[in-house]
Write an enzyme that holds these catalytic residues in place. Structure first.
Site, PDB file in Angstrom:
ATOM      1  N   GLN A   2       0.791  -1.239   0.000  1.00 58.47           N
ATOM      2  CA  GLN A   2       0.000   0.000   0.000  1.00 58.47           C
ATOM      3  C   GLN A   2       0.827   1.295   0.000  1.00 58.47           C
ATOM      4  O   GLN A   2       0.488   2.235  -0.712  1.00 58.47           O
ATOM      5  CB  GLN A   2      -0.916  -0.002   1.217  1.00 58.47           C
ATOM      6  CG  GLN A   2      -1.828   1.200   1.310  1.00 58.47           C
ATOM      7  CD  GLN A   2      -2.727   1.108   2.526  1.00 58.47           C
ATOM      8  OE1 GLN A   2      -3.661   0.312   2.555  1.00 58.47           O
ATOM      9  NE2 GLN A   2      -2.451   1.902   3.523  1.00 58.47           N
ATOM     10  N   GLU A  12      -3.150   9.426  -1.812  1.00 54.80           N
ATOM     11  CA  GLU A  12      -2.463  10.268  -0.830  1.00 54.80           C
ATOM     12  C   GLU A  12      -1.389  11.121  -1.493  1.00 54.80           C
ATOM     13  O   GLU A  12      -0.542  11.697  -0.812  1.00 54.80           O
ATOM     14  CB  GLU A  12      -1.859   9.401   0.287  1.00 54.80           C
ATOM     15  CG  GLU A  12      -2.931   8.662   1.079  1.00 54.80           C
ATOM     16  CD  GLU A  12      -2.392   7.935   2.300  1.00 54.80           C
ATOM     17  OE1 GLU A  12      -1.163   7.924   2.505  1.00 54.80           O
ATOM     18  OE2 GLU A  12      -3.211   7.382   3.052  1.00 54.80           O
ATOM     19  N   GLU A  40       4.815  -1.916   8.223  1.00 55.62           N
ATOM     20  CA  GLU A  40       3.500  -1.844   8.879  1.00 55.62           C
ATOM     21  C   GLU A  40       2.608  -2.987   8.398  1.00 55.62           C
ATOM     22  O   GLU A  40       2.598  -3.298   7.208  1.00 55.62           O
ATOM     23  CB  GLU A  40       2.885  -0.485   8.515  1.00 55.62           C
ATOM     24  CG  GLU A  40       1.531  -0.181   9.118  1.00 55.62           C
ATOM     25  CD  GLU A  40       1.114   1.267   8.812  1.00 55.62           C
ATOM     26  OE1 GLU A  40       1.997   2.153   8.742  1.00 55.62           O
ATOM     27  OE2 GLU A  40      -0.087   1.505   8.614  1.00 55.62           O
ATOM     28  N   SER A  86      -6.336   8.051   4.506  1.00 56.50           N
ATOM     29  CA  SER A  86      -6.228   8.322   3.068  1.00 56.50           C
ATOM     30  C   SER A  86      -7.227   9.391   2.629  1.00 56.50           C
ATOM     31  O   SER A  86      -6.988  10.112   1.667  1.00 56.50           O
ATOM     32  CB  SER A  86      -6.400   7.035   2.270  1.00 56.50           C
ATOM     33  OG  SER A  86      -7.557   6.342   2.684  1.00 56.50           O
ATOM     34  N   ASP A  93      -1.186  -1.413  12.516  1.00 63.72           N
ATOM     35  CA  ASP A  93      -2.216  -0.413  12.184  1.00 63.72           C
ATOM     36  C   ASP A  93      -3.568  -1.122  12.235  1.00 63.72           C
ATOM     37  O   ASP A  93      -4.238  -1.114  13.271  1.00 63.72           O
ATOM     38  CB  ASP A  93      -1.926   0.186  10.811  1.00 63.72           C
ATOM     39  CG  ASP A  93      -3.081   1.029  10.278  1.00 63.72           C
ATOM     40  OD1 ASP A  93      -3.947   1.425  11.077  1.00 63.72           O
ATOM     41  OD2 ASP A  93      -3.132   1.304   9.059  1.00 63.72           O
ATOM     42  N   LYS A 143       2.827  10.240  10.302  1.00 59.06           N
ATOM     43  CA  LYS A 143       2.590   9.679   8.959  1.00 59.06           C
ATOM     44  C   LYS A 143       1.379  10.383   8.362  1.00 59.06           C
ATOM     45  O   LYS A 143       0.300  10.352   8.952  1.00 59.06           O
ATOM     46  CB  LYS A 143       2.333   8.178   9.088  1.00 59.06           C
ATOM     47  CG  LYS A 143       2.006   7.479   7.779  1.00 59.06           C
ATOM     48  CD  LYS A 143       1.618   6.018   8.006  1.00 59.06           C
ATOM     49  CE  LYS A 143       1.230   5.366   6.685  1.00 59.06           C
ATOM     50  NZ  LYS A 143       0.606   4.044   6.854  1.00 59.06           N
ATOM     51  N   LYS A 146      -4.406   6.504  15.061  1.00 63.25           N
ATOM     52  CA  LYS A 146      -5.332   7.254  14.205  1.00 63.25           C
ATOM     53  C   LYS A 146      -6.560   7.591  15.047  1.00 63.25           C
ATOM     54  O   LYS A 146      -7.320   6.691  15.421  1.00 63.25           O
ATOM     55  CB  LYS A 146      -5.776   6.378  13.033  1.00 63.25           C
ATOM     56  CG  LYS A 146      -4.692   6.049  12.004  1.00 63.25           C
ATOM     57  CD  LYS A 146      -5.186   4.940  11.082  1.00 63.25           C
ATOM     58  CE  LYS A 146      -4.363   4.834   9.809  1.00 63.25           C
ATOM     59  NZ  LYS A 146      -4.744   3.625   9.017  1.00 63.25           N
TER      60      LYS A 146
HETATM   61  P1  PGA Z   1      -6.430   4.283   5.296  1.00 66.53           P
HETATM   62  O1  PGA Z   1      -4.922   3.903   5.070  1.00 66.53           O
HETATM   63  O2  PGA Z   1      -6.509   5.658   5.844  1.00 66.53           O
HETATM   64  O3  PGA Z   1      -7.043   4.168   3.921  1.00 66.53           O
HETATM   65  O4  PGA Z   1      -6.989   3.248   6.228  1.00 66.53           O
HETATM   66  C1  PGA Z   1      -3.871   4.435   5.806  1.00 66.53           C
HETATM   67  C2  PGA Z   1      -2.999   3.341   6.396  1.00 66.53           C
HETATM   68  O5  PGA Z   1      -3.244   2.144   6.179  1.00 66.53           O
HETATM   69  O6  PGA Z   1      -2.057   3.653   7.112  1.00 66.53           O
HETATM   70 ZN    ZN Z   2      -1.714   1.103   7.432  1.00 71.57          ZN
END
Ligand code: PGA
Ligand code: ZN
Length: 429
Positions: A164, A206, A286, A368, A313, A389, A338
């Site tokens: 990703q 992103e 990650e 994202s 994560d 991040k 997050k």
């Molecule tokens: P997401 O991805 O915000 O789409 O969940 C960000 C990440 O996996 O760190």
């Molecule tokens: Zn992630």
């Protein structure tokens, strides 16, 4: 500090970086202080995350948020008015209680996180302090090491490559400003390499370059080359950070790398990633295996956790209990934080504290789907996370966060300490 009782809470519908509706909340306190925050949104979400409330149906692909805005104006506002905003823990407890579900699906994680963060901003404003300083109090803080995406992939690039995020970290930089300077050169170098190879096809969700590669490993080769072309030694100055986000292409025991036309079991995936760690200057990985693959996480961390940061994560979903369990099991050595994954500011802080107490790397992270909201920049400094991040080095929903940390670093002046290598949970140079 002026009167911090909540006088008004207002929810409104605004738009995020993917052109989807999202929730903004404005909090006004009795003494006149105002705070505002916007909920971000993930695309590759973990199973244990707080759930956003979306309207469903066909309008805007089902992503509309009239119901979540309604949660703010009809339920959250009446419940919070008159409460003391300065007692963030009590405010957040009330939000959790009012929702009443484990996954925040009744009022909506988007409504709850925006309300929680708006109240936090209002309290900082009442104290007439920038948010990071309000959070830090007298405690020393470091300016975070930025993890910056160069190539997007996975769910953020129509699965063009399986991995990703292909990111860089600049731990040998002397300041946050210098880390951004280095990253800007690497981003430019990567762009030139893509153009020369006839692979320049715009950017992913992103803002990292669209990953027009023939294999996952080609992205790693190109990134390593870009670091060298920009004039940096790797990993002595600049390293690679990967978000494998493995839950997106498999679960315990069975992983399908579509681009490489390979299906691997857990051991095969760990061996493949281990081969990459041997060959490329990788300092952080990650979600190397699926969020349900506890044994795989333990095995990966056992093998590589002494030379590499292993971040949970989707695996930890910003949950303090999961962080504690992972520390006991040796399943990760770092936690991504997050706020909208946890649901509230207080729960996010608890997950981060659990990580700090376990000696983990701690990384405050964007989603994202983002906006101009810069709350996470302040959380990363005020909570002394050590790492931040945010996505790539283009597009203003990303740059807004980087630029905010530049302002904080400048405000700290000579007393600003950049975390650099100290951000990592393993022995570093
Ligand atoms: P997401 O991805 O915000 O789409 O969940 C960000 C990440 O996996 O760190
Ligand atoms: Zn992630």
């Amino acid at each position: 500090m002026t009167d911090t009782r909540i006088a008004r809470l207002h929810g409104r519908r605004v738009w995020d970086s993917r052109g989807r509706p999202t929730v903004e909340v404005e909090a006004r306190l009795a003494g006149g202080a105002v705070g505002r925050a916007i909920a971000p949104a993930g695309a590759s979400t973990g199973q244990g995350e707080a759930l956003d409330l979306r309207d469903g149906g066909t309008r805007f692909g089902g992503f509309d948020v009239h119901r979540a805005v309604g949660s703010v104006n009809q339920e959250i506002a009446p419940a919070l008015i008159g409460r003391d905003a300065a007692d963030q823990a009590a405010v957040d407890r009330l939000l959790v209680h009012l929702d009443g579900t484990a996954d925040r699906s009744r009022l909506g994680g988007n409504a709850i996180v925006a309300a929680s963060m708006a109240v936090l901003h209002a309290t900082a404003a009442a104290a007439d302090k920038p948010l990071w300083l309000h959070l830090a109090g007298d405690r020393p803080v470091r300016i975070p090491l930025p993890e910056i995406q160069i190539f997007g992939g996975g769910a953020h690039a129509d699965r063009r490559v399986d991995v990703q995020d292909f990111m860089v970290v600049c731990p040998a930089a002397r300041s946050f400003a210098e880390a951004l300077d280095w990253t800007a050169e690497i981003y430019r170098a990567a762009g030139s390499l893509m153009r020369k190879a006839g692979k320049a096809q715009g950017v992913a969700d992103e803002g990292g370059f669209w990953p027009a590669f023939d294999s996952n490993e080609e992205a790693l080769e190109t990134l390593t080359l870009a670091i060298g072309t920009a004039g940096f030694a790797s990993p002595a100055q600049v390293g690679i950070s990967l978000d494998v986000a493995a839950s997106q292409f498999g679960s315990a025991g069975r992983y399908t790398l579509a681009l490489d036309d390979r299906t691997l079991d857990t051991a095969g995936l760990i061996d493949m990633l281990g081969g990459w760690i041997e060959q490329y200057p990788i300092l952080s990985v990650e979600d190397p295996v699926g969020e349900d693959d506890h044994e795989g996480m333990r095995e990966f961390t056992r093998r590589y956790g002494r030379r590499c940061q292993v971040i949970g994560d989707d695996y930890l979903v910003t949950n303090a209990k999961r962080v504690e369990a992972a520390a006991t099991a040796g399943a990760t050595n770092a936690v991504l934080v997050k706020p909208n994954q946890a649901g509230t500011v207080t729960e996010s802080f608890q997950a981060l504290r659990a990580g700090q107490e376990a000696g983990f790397g701690t990384i405050v992270s964007a989603r994202s789907g983002e906006t101009e909201d810069v709350t996470i920049a302040h959380l990363s400094v005020g909570w002394d996370a050590g790492q931040l991040k945010v996505g790539s080095f283009t597009r203003s929903e990303r740059m807004a966060k980087w630029n905010e940390v530049l302002r904080i670093e400048e405000a700290l002046g000579g007393s600003a300490e950049f975390s650099g290598w100290s951000a990592f949970p393993f022995a570093t140079p």
